[in-house]
Design an enzyme around this catalytic site. Structure first.
Site, PDB file in Angstrom:
ATOM      1  N   GLU A 243      -4.626 -13.957  27.736  1.00  0.00           N
ATOM      2  CA  GLU A 243      -3.393 -13.888  26.932  1.00  0.00           C
ATOM      3  C   GLU A 243      -2.244 -13.961  27.931  1.00  0.00           C
ATOM      4  O   GLU A 243      -1.917 -12.963  28.571  1.00  0.00           O
ATOM      5  CB  GLU A 243      -3.336 -12.583  26.143  1.00  0.00           C
ATOM      6  CG  GLU A 243      -4.371 -12.472  25.051  1.00  0.00           C
ATOM      7  CD  GLU A 243      -4.105 -13.371  23.865  1.00  0.00           C
ATOM      8  OE1 GLU A 243      -3.068 -14.074  23.844  1.00  0.00           O
ATOM      9  OE2 GLU A 243      -4.947 -13.393  22.959  1.00  0.00           O
ATOM     10  N   CYS A 277       5.346 -10.412  24.698  1.00  0.00           N
ATOM     11  CA  CYS A 277       4.735 -11.722  24.962  1.00  0.00           C
ATOM     12  C   CYS A 277       5.138 -12.719  23.884  1.00  0.00           C
ATOM     13  O   CYS A 277       5.581 -13.824  24.182  1.00  0.00           O
ATOM     14  CB  CYS A 277       3.226 -11.606  25.060  1.00  0.00           C
ATOM     15  SG  CYS A 277       2.467 -10.686  23.718  1.00  0.00           S
TER      16      CYS A 277
HETATM   17  P1  NDP Z   1       1.413  -9.914  35.763  1.00  0.00           P
HETATM   18  O1  NDP Z   1       0.590 -11.118  35.539  1.00  0.00           O
HETATM   19  O2  NDP Z   1       2.207  -9.812  37.003  1.00  0.00           O
HETATM   20  O3  NDP Z   1       0.509  -8.593  35.732  1.00  0.00           O
HETATM   21  C1  NDP Z   1      -0.435  -8.341  34.701  1.00  0.00           C
HETATM   22  C2  NDP Z   1      -1.552  -7.485  35.265  1.00  0.00           C
HETATM   23  O4  NDP Z   1      -2.297  -8.238  36.236  1.00  0.00           O
HETATM   24  C3  NDP Z   1      -1.061  -6.244  36.005  1.00  0.00           C
HETATM   25  O5  NDP Z   1      -1.973  -5.186  35.777  1.00  0.00           O
HETATM   26  C4  NDP Z   1      -1.102  -6.712  37.439  1.00  0.00           C
HETATM   27  O6  NDP Z   1      -1.136  -5.667  38.356  1.00  0.00           O
HETATM   28  C5  NDP Z   1      -2.381  -7.519  37.454  1.00  0.00           C
HETATM   29  N1  NDP Z   1      -2.514  -8.458  38.556  1.00  0.00           N
HETATM   30  C6  NDP Z   1      -1.541  -8.947  39.382  1.00  0.00           C
HETATM   31  N2  NDP Z   1      -2.082  -9.826  40.264  1.00  0.00           N
HETATM   32  C7  NDP Z   1      -3.407  -9.890  39.986  1.00  0.00           C
HETATM   33  C8  NDP Z   1      -4.496 -10.647  40.530  1.00  0.00           C
HETATM   34  N3  NDP Z   1      -4.339 -11.508  41.533  1.00  0.00           N
HETATM   35  N4  NDP Z   1      -5.722 -10.486  39.983  1.00  0.00           N
HETATM   36  C9  NDP Z   1      -5.909  -9.643  38.942  1.00  0.00           C
HETATM   37  N5  NDP Z   1      -4.929  -8.899  38.392  1.00  0.00           N
HETATM   38  C10 NDP Z   1      -3.681  -9.024  38.899  1.00  0.00           C
HETATM   39  O7  NDP Z   1       2.313  -9.769  34.491  1.00  0.00           O
HETATM   40  P2  NDP Z   1       3.380  -8.625  34.168  1.00  0.00           P
HETATM   41  O8  NDP Z   1       2.710  -7.322  34.149  1.00  0.00           O
HETATM   42  O9  NDP Z   1       4.548  -8.795  35.070  1.00  0.00           O
HETATM   43  O10 NDP Z   1       3.768  -8.973  32.660  1.00  0.00           O
HETATM   44  C11 NDP Z   1       4.717  -9.942  32.353  1.00  0.00           C
HETATM   45  C12 NDP Z   1       4.057 -11.253  31.982  1.00  0.00           C
HETATM   46  O11 NDP Z   1       2.948 -11.077  31.132  1.00  0.00           O
HETATM   47  C13 NDP Z   1       5.006 -12.164  31.235  1.00  0.00           C
HETATM   48  O12 NDP Z   1       4.934 -13.474  31.746  1.00  0.00           O
HETATM   49  C14 NDP Z   1       4.489 -12.167  29.810  1.00  0.00           C
HETATM   50  O13 NDP Z   1       4.736 -13.310  29.082  1.00  0.00           O
HETATM   51  C15 NDP Z   1       3.047 -11.937  29.996  1.00  0.00           C
HETATM   52  N6  NDP Z   1       2.505 -11.241  28.839  1.00  0.00           N
HETATM   53  C16 NDP Z   1       1.692 -11.924  27.982  1.00  0.00           C
HETATM   54  C17 NDP Z   1       1.227 -11.343  26.850  1.00  0.00           C
HETATM   55  C18 NDP Z   1       0.305 -12.065  25.924  1.00  0.00           C
HETATM   56  O14 NDP Z   1      -0.272 -11.483  25.033  1.00  0.00           O
HETATM   57  N7  NDP Z   1       0.118 -13.356  26.070  1.00  0.00           N
HETATM   58  C19 NDP Z   1       1.571  -9.948  26.504  1.00  0.00           C
HETATM   59  C20 NDP Z   1       2.394  -9.313  27.488  1.00  0.00           C
HETATM   60  C21 NDP Z   1       2.845  -9.955  28.611  1.00  0.00           C
HETATM   61  P3  NDP Z   1       0.247  -5.107  38.962  1.00  0.00           P
HETATM   62  O15 NDP Z   1       1.243  -4.997  37.847  1.00  0.00           O
HETATM   63  O16 NDP Z   1      -0.160  -3.791  39.430  1.00  0.00           O
HETATM   64  O17 NDP Z   1       0.677  -6.087  39.984  1.00  0.00           O
END
Ligand code: NDP
Length: 469
Positions: A243, A277
């Site tokens: 997602e 999102c």
């Molecule tokens: P990120 O992709 O930065 O982070 C999401 C999660 O992934 C966090 O727990 C993060 O950890 C973790 N993460 C970061 N790098 C890695 C990696 N290399 N491997 C595995 N996990 C990793 O997104 P955000 O948290 O900043 O959220 C914002 C984004 O998410 C926006 O672009 C938004 O559109 C999208 N989003 C999409 C949704 C949907 O349903 N489609 C819903 C909500 C948000 P950490 O934060 O600790 O770095």
């Protein structure tokens, strides 16, 4: 855990590595959260693996009962959970914010408990008899973002547990307490090892997604991180639900009533202060009613109270973190430099405490402007003028993402014709962003793949097995 203090006590770190979490509304510390390394991830995986066979061996009704009791536990701790969520994410207590998110998490657990995947008879013709079953996968890795940290965690945990998997979840490093607190409350009723939390940053997330112990990764976050997860999990053929980010378009047709649609458009865009999102992130309005629609939405923006998350009057809060605040600020500045008109908002107070950014409506903006074509993920809505629906559709579909979209108008048949041509996983008519536990939800294009919610969502955390004979 009947008070906020008791809940916080249950999740703050008392030893080992820690990270201090700040409240985005005040920039003051909430407390120190644990910070886990790979050895602790391995221990969590081992607990999940040990618990999984007995969990899967329960009947469907027994697991449903556990999910319902988990919902009871959330409801019993609803106010402390909302208080923590409000402080950590910055979302206000009232409106469709912290209390709403906690309540929705409990409701989602109950709705998931009420669903199951039926066994399908595929062929029964006297010669051949074949059935399709859905079995648990094993251990599911859940990785969540910071915007709806309890709701999205529930969306990943509930179906995974429902079908007999156990879970290791990693909340965002920005909002670990929300994930830890939700799990602490749910774990009051679940057997030991069924639901486990690890706290860390992207490095720990990367270690999870490369680990062959996970049969499935449920991921909600950015497209950039999703791409990394696909790469790192490829060698293990790990199943994935992605997602990812979106940049949802809304098209307002010439026959829409500006006063009638303005409120729902505003809240479709500014739900969780725009950090959602499937929020409405760019709006295309027909020339005939453009000025009225812009004015009506601006009036709603002006009257929506933004303030401290613990202030009962607030409906909008700060941006959750400074990084996201800067993205919003940069995109609005670029729009202004290009000649677009800020109708309301903009100009954040540089001396303000907290990551507040005013609710901002930007009109007379070019369809190619960065504020339109890049995801702002915050409280700023660009409104583009169109006179030919073909232009509006072309602009709406031009991007490489397609999570949600919406069409606004008085004639449902006309709106439906436009909806059918929009490239998005969900197209809403006269609303935006509404999700339902029985209605599958997922993206197209670079917004990801795999469905969540409903029976489709249960199938996505299961592995199909054919019994032939
Ligand atoms: P990120 O992709 O930065 O982070 C999401 C999660 O992934 C966090 O727990 C993060 O950890 C973790 N993460 C970061 N790098 C890695 C990696 N290399 N491997 C595995 N996990 C990793 O997104 P955000 O948290 O900043 O959220 C914002 C984004 O998410 C926006 O672009 C938004 O559109 C999208 N989003 C999409 C949704 C949907 O349903 N489609 C819903 C909500 C948000 P950490 O934060 O600790 O770095």
């Amino acid at each position: 855990m009947q008070t906020y203090e008791e809940l916080l006590d249950a999740v703050v770190a008392t030893d080992g590595d820690t990270v201090t979490i700040l409240a985005p509304a005040t920039e003051q510390p909430i407390g120190d959260a644990p910070w886990h390394d790979e050895a602790e991830l391995e221990a969590a995986i081992a607990r999940a693996q040990a618990a999984q066979p007995a969990w899967a061996a329960l009947s469907s009704a027994e697991r449903a009962d556990y999910l319902n009791r988990a919902a009871d536990a959330i409801e019993a701790a609803a106010e402390p959970l909302a208080q923590l969520l409000a402080r950590e994410v910055g979302k206000p207590l009232g409106g469709a914010n912290a209390r709403f998110e906690v309540g929705a998490s409990a409701n989602w657990l109950r709705a998931t408990a009420a669903q199951e995947v039926p066994v399908e008879t595929l062929v029964d013709d006297g010669e051949t008899y074949a059935e399709l079953h859905y079995r648990p996968i094993g251990v599911v890795g859940a990785i969540t973002p910071w915007n709806w940290p309890m709701m999205i965690a529930t969306w990943q945990i509930a179906p995974s547990l429902r079908v007999g998997n156990t879970v290791v979840i990693k909340p965002s490093e920005y909002t670990p307490f929300s994930g830890l607190a939700l799990a602490a409350v749910i774990n009051q009723v679940l057997p030991e090892g069924v639901l486990n939390v690890v706290v860390g940053d992207g490095e720990l997330g990367a270690a999870m997604t490369a680990n062959p112990a996970f049969g499935k990764i449920m991921f909600t976050g950015s497209t950039a991180t999703g791409t990394k997860i696909i790469e790192s999990s490829a060698a293990n053929i790990t199943r994935l639900t992605m997602e990812l980010g979106g940049n949802d378009a809304g098209i307002v047709l010439a026959d829409a009533d500006p006063q009638q649609v303005a409120g729902d458009i505003f809240w479709g865009a500014f739900l969780n202060t725009g950090q959602t999102c499937a929020a409405l992130k760019r709006l295309y309005v027909h020339d005939d009613i453009y000025d009225q629609v812009v004015d009506a939405i601006a009036q709603v923006a002006k009257s929506a109270p933004m303030g401290d998350s613990l202030d009962e009057d607030s409906l909008l809060g700060p941006v959750q973190n400074k990084r996201q605040w800067k993205i919003v600020d940069t995109l609005v500045k670029l729009a202004v430099e290009s000649g677009a008109r800020v109708v309301v908002g903009g100009n954040p107070d540089p001396d303000a405490t907290g990551y507040f950014y005013p609710a901002t409506i930007v009109a007379d903006i070019d369809p190619e402007n960065a504020l339109v074509v890049e995801e702002q993920f915050g409280p700023a809505l660009p409104i583009v003028r169109y006179s030919d629906i073909e232009d509006a559709l072309r602009w709406a579909n031009a991007l490489d993402v397609g999570l949600g979209a919406s069409v606004w108008g008085s004639d449902r048949a006309e709106a439906l014709k436009v909806a059918e041509r929009m490239e998005a996983g969900t197209v809403w008519i006269n609303k935006h962003g509404a999700v339902h536990p029985f209605i599958p939800f997922g993206g197209t294009k670079r917004s990801g793949y795999g469905m969540e919610f409903g029976v489709e969502g249960l199938k996505a955390v299961s592995v199909p097995q054919v019994i032939n004979g």
